[in-house]
Design an enzyme around this catalytic site. Structure first.
Site, short mmCIF file in Angstrom:
data_model
loop_
_atom_site.label_atom_id
_atom_site.label_comp_id
_atom_site.label_asym_id
_atom_site.label_seq_id
_atom_site.Cartn_x
_atom_site.Cartn_y
_atom_site.Cartn_z
N HIS A 61 0.87 -1.19 0.00
CA HIS A 61 0.00 0.00 0.00
C HIS A 61 0.90 1.23 0.00
CE1 HIS A 61 -3.75 -2.23 0.69
NE2 HIS A 61 -3.01 -3.04 1.43
N LEU A 62 0.89 1.94 -1.13
CA LEU A 62 1.76 3.12 -1.25
C LEU A 62 1.02 4.42 -0.96
CD1 LEU A 62 3.97 2.08 -4.29
CD2 LEU A 62 4.54 2.07 -1.86
N ARG A 63 -0.30 4.33 -0.83
CA ARG A 63 -1.14 5.45 -0.34
C ARG A 63 -1.20 6.67 -1.25
NH1 ARG A 63 -3.54 1.99 2.60
NH2 ARG A 63 -2.76 1.54 4.70
N ASN A 93 -6.39 0.54 -3.41
CA ASN A 93 -7.29 1.28 -2.49
C ASN A 93 -6.72 2.65 -2.12
OD1 ASN A 93 -5.25 0.20 -0.90
ND2 ASN A 93 -6.58 -0.13 0.87
N ASP A 153 -8.43 -5.29 -2.65
CA ASP A 153 -7.86 -5.51 -1.31
C ASP A 153 -8.22 -4.40 -0.33
OD1 ASP A 153 -5.97 -6.94 0.54
OD2 ASP A 153 -5.09 -4.94 0.52
N ASP A 306 2.07 -6.79 2.45
CA ASP A 306 0.88 -6.05 2.86
C ASP A 306 1.28 -4.81 3.67
OD1 ASP A 306 -1.73 -5.25 3.12
OD2 ASP A 306 -2.33 -6.86 4.49
N HIS A 310 0.12 3.85 8.23
CA HIS A 310 -0.96 4.63 8.86
C HIS A 310 -0.35 5.74 9.69
CE1 HIS A 310 -4.40 2.25 7.69
NE2 HIS A 310 -3.74 1.15 8.00
#
Lengths: 426, 317, 179
Positions: A61-63, A93, A153, A306, A310
């Protein structure tokens, strides 16, 4: 572009070979390099170390776009390089969701600009990850990003008809659906693995069956429509058994496990420290052992991080308010060494397969996951298994600090990483 | 002992010490002058982030009888991010010099999280955290049981206590199972399987689905509140069926053995888990539980706050 | 360490105090004896039984724990509370005799007076102690004393009673070494 001599290292099979790198390629390989330009090469000392194909993460997840405060393609690439990765797969996502050619091309371009590793965008299966209607899968496949892996995901593709159609549709370009296996009705408000620990902590349980039921359904669907299914972050012993059964039947299923599920159990929740809150949740010791066994015997094909950054405030709060997820790029190799190599379950050749060759094959990443042969792109990592290091969340390259391994002493140090002949770490 | 977060932190000796202290405190509550100077100058904050008037006023009465200064801080944190507010609130209370924070929170583990944080240095008392624990409720229940049963010695060995109802969502049950077991009693949980947590088989209890079989053998029966909303999550078909199988009513009251007592942590759902004639019967000690709650909470405040705090102290001197 | 009061002297002192209490209060009709835990409780029991022998009368006897009223709670780890038992006749209008083993700073007795105030309003409060070692920090004096024992602040007094310690004796200990 510099040329390099990687000197004194051993390959995964244990043989000592020096590598001469020029113009992004492995030019010569042997115990004594004879290339005429050798004198101008920068020497990288790999003594006591292993030289391995660069790691490939199929689940990152690279956001970016959307939550650049927690990670960007650039910071995530730095984090990946520090962990020995030469390819990352950016999960869909983001905000906006990567469900159009425009978004995946943007992420792909950001990856190229960063230039620290390949960034392969993963396309959303359904529009907005809502599970209702298919996203522009074909357009994403045809785009400059050449997307082959599709995943909602974070959400499960719960509707069996949507899943069936997606599996069928991707066959035209040999794509794969990476399923986040989580029955939404069985996990409403769920906080942690449902079992002895959850019963005592009073945290809403997340039953193993919520994961296993979806895996079982989807391997049967993949069988029926003769398509490829990849199971994201397997966490339960039952899930391993289902995948083993499906493979024995010849179903085109692959599966991944995360480093944290190879090491940690739901006992960590006793601290109520949300750094251990993750989706899918940490399971029991029996599950951990089954996952290790499954990874060792090849039932589980690959390790994926994964990596889920955050912000501090999403973890510095009560458990049930906290966000799910852990960062993992920089610790992945060490955790796999600790759980799989040092325990004697796997060889270094197995590790290369699970962390580089197999994930590249699943994602159809042609210039990644290749043996270190003359003529191959110089995507490699140098690791020293006999050194150890202490994880410090304040020193990570990621923009976020939510590692569950803070303070832990881990074996295996990534000495250097090279992407297309450039040193990206070390 | 610096905090009271979970019954799991208590030993039989420290639990008995709280109950013995509560015994002396109850004398104060019964006297004409209900005020002691013991905690004069200490500041206690009632941090109630989830509504509970009964528990809050019980702690408030306990603190005031010991002459502590009490600050009530009630907020429903649903609109704001609760994480931010708990940290900010804790730091605010620290800055105001709170010696103890009594926290009630809808999130399991909130009290422990607060105690483990570095946001404040005072004592933390768990006044109910989500579906995890409610240690002072268990202490007052044990106090009530030993007043009526077991010869007042505090020894609950050989006693059988039934806890009936929504075990899954009950912090009262989780605390009581541990404390009553710690003090030697045998606990029988009675509930439909839907309202028992997966993993309950690891608890030190017996399980029954048959209230009628259990009532004649127990010394105390503790009825838990059942929320009607549970019906919408398929935990049971409807209130009538629940009451039929798991409610305490007049017919079942007659099957209790002589001397057995009826308890309820309140607030009651009269007509659902317990009928009015049972709640108001001579067997019922429900009102007395409330009185005992103040004594037990005085004891906890005294033991946590009156003395010098060592680094690793225990309740026993 | 030296024996300041041997067993026989303790018995004699308590008998004398019993007589003095009766004399001061013109008998036992209005008396209530309250022992301060822990050793004061046993002394009170002995005085009560002396009075029963002398007067052939049962005098109301109780205990009064003063822990919750202490002003030094914060200087020590939490203390366990001892029982307080007030005789059923109560203390209102009675002549209450507080009984303790050693009178020192007077703070215990100050706390005891506060504790009494919450229970009722006695006609008078008197104080009986086995040993008065001096060094008062408050304006408090005993009405009945077994023995005045001048001490220095470096010395400590240990009272042993048969009921708890297996023998009756009062010991004087010097902490600095020289005794």
């Amino acid at each position: 572009m510099s040329n390099y001599l990687i000197k004194g290292g051993a390959l995964a099979d244990g043989s000592k070979r020096d590598l001469y790198i020029a113009d992004g390629l492995i030019v010569e390989k042997g115990s004594a390099i004879t290339h005429p330009a050798i004198a101008s090469a920068i020497v990288i000392d790999a003594s006591n170390s292993l030289v391995l194909p660069g790691f490939v993460d199929l689940h990152t997840h690279l956001r970016e776009p959307g939550r650049e405060d927690t990670e960007t393609v650039l910071s995530g690439s730095r984090s990946g390089a520090a962990g020995g990765f030469t390819a990352l797969s950016a999960m869909a996502n983001t905000s906006p969701v990567a469900d159009t050619a425009g978004v995946v091309e943007q992420v792909f371009r950001l990856g190229q600009e960063a230039g620290l590793c390949d960034v392969f965008p993963i396309g959303a299966v359904t529009q907005g990850l809502l599970g209702k209607s298919l996203s522009e899968i074909g357009a994403m496949a045809q785009s400059a990003a050449r997307v082959r892996v599709f995943s909602d995901d974070g959400n499960c593709v719960a509707d069996p008809m949507v899943m069936r159609r997606a599996l069928e549709y991707i066959k035209q370009f040999d794509g794969v659906i990476a399923q986040h296996a989580q029955d939404p009705d069985l996990t409403q408000g769920a906080q942690m693995n449902e079992g002895i620990v959850s019963s005592r902590l009073g945290l809403r349980g997340w039953p193993a069956v919520a994961e296993e039921a979806i895996i079982a359904r989807d391997v049967l669907l993949a069988d029926h429509v003769q398509s490829r299914i990849h199971i994201c972050h397997l966490t339960t012993a039952g899930g391993v058994e289902i995948v083993r059964w499906a493979k024995a039947r010849g179903i085109q299923v692959t599966a991944e496990v995360t480093p944290h599920h190879l090491l940690l159990t739901d006992d960590e929740a006793i601290s109520y420290n949300p750094v251990y809150k993750v989706n899918p949740p940490l399971r029991t010791q029996a599950d951990v052992m089954a996952l290790r066994e499954g990874l060792a015997d090849g039932t589980i094909d690959i390790v994926s991080t994964d990596h889920a950054p955050h912000p501090t405030e999403s973890k510095e709060c009560e458990w049930q308010e906290a966000a799910f997820g852990m960062i993992g790029l920089e610790t992945a190799f060490s955790i796999v060494q600790a759980t799989m190599i040092d325990s004697g379950l796997m060889t270094w050749t197995d590790l290369v397969n699970r962390m580089s060759i197999a994930p590249a094959k699943i994602g159809k990443y042609e210039k990644q996951g290749l043996d270190l042969m003359v003529g191959s792109p110089a995507n490699l990592t140098i690791v020293n298994p006999s050194l150890s290091w202490r994880v410090d969340r304040d020193l990570v390259k990621s923009r976020s600090r939510n590692t569950p391994f803070h303070g832990l002493e881990l074996p295996g140090v990534v000495i250097a990483t090279m992407f297309n002949g450039n040193v990206t770490h070390g | 002992m610096k905090h009271l977060l979970s019954i799991a932190d208590l030993t039989p000796t420290s639990a008995m010490s709280i109950l013995d202290t509560a015994q002396e405190m109850s004398r104060v509550s019964a006297s004409s002058v209900k005020k002691l100077p013991t905690l004069r100058g200490r500041t206690i904050v009632n941090l109630f982030l989830e509504d509970s008037t009964r528990t809050r006023i019980s702690f408030e009465a306990a603190a005031k009888r010991l002459s502590a200064d009490v600050i009530n801080f009630s907020a429903k944190g649903s609109s704001v991010s609760k994480g931010e507010s708990l940290k900010d609130t804790a730091q605010t209370l620290q800055a105001m010099g709170a010696d103890a924070v009594i926290i009630r929170h809808s999130a399991s583990g909130a009290a422990q999280w607060l105690a483990d944080s570095e946001w404040m240095s005072g004592s933390v008392i768990n006044a109910g955290d989500g579906t995890h624990e409610h240690p002072t409720q268990a202490l007052l229940d044990a106090f009530t049981i030993r007043k009526h049963l077991g010869g007042g010695t505090g020894d609950l060995r050989g006693l059988q206590v039934a806890i009936v109802g929504d075990i899954l969502h009950s912090r009262v049950a989780r605390s009581n199972v541990q404390l009553l077991t710690l003090l030697g009693a045998q606990v029988i949980l009675v509930a439909p399987p839907t309202l028992l947590p997966v993993g309950v088989e690891s608890w030190p209890v017996q399980i029954s689905y048959d209230l009628d079989a259990v009532l004649p053998i127990v010394d105390a029966v503790m009825m838990l509140r059942v929320q009607l909303e549970r019906m919408n999550d398929f935990f049971f078909p409807n209130p009538r069926e629940y009451s039929h199988f798991f409610g305490l009513n007049r017919d079942r009251l007659r099957t209790l053995k002589s001397g057995a007592i009826i308890m309820h942590p309140g607030p009651m759902n009269r007509g659902l888990e317990i009928t009015a004639d049972c709640a108001d019967s001579a067997r019922s000690v429900i009102v007395e539980q409330v009185t005992n709650g103040v004594s037990v909470r005085m004891a906890v405040l005294y033991l946590l706050l009156a003395g010098l705090q060592e680094e690793e102290p225990s309740v026993n001197s | 360490m030296s024996v300041a009061l041997p067993a026989a002297d303790i018995t004699r002192a308590l008998m004398r105090i019993s007589h003095e209490i009766l004399e001061r209060n013109s008998g036992s009709q209005s008396l209530v004896l309250l022992g301060i835990p822990t050793r004061g409780v046993h002394l009170a029991q002995r005085i009560a039984s002396n009075i029963a022998t002398i007067e052939s009368a049962t005098v109301p006897l109780g205990t009064l724990d003063i822990t919750l009223h202490r002003d030094d709670l914060r200087m020590q780890p939490p203390r366990a509370l001892m029982p307080t038992n007030i005789p059923s006749v109560g203390i209102d209008g009675r002549d209450v005799v507080l009984i303790d083993d050693v009178l020192f700073s007077g703070r215990t007795i100050r706390a005891a007076l506060d504790a009494l105030g919450e229970i009722g309003r006695p006609k008078s409060v008197q104080l009986a102690v086995l040993v008065d070692r001096g060094h008062r920090q408050l304006p408090i004096r005993p009405d009945f004393v077994g023995k005045n024992l001048p001490t220095s602040l470096t010395q400590s007094i240990k009272v042993h009673l048969m009921e708890m310690d297996g023998c009756d004796e009062v010991l004087l200990e010097s902490q600095g070494g020289a005794s």
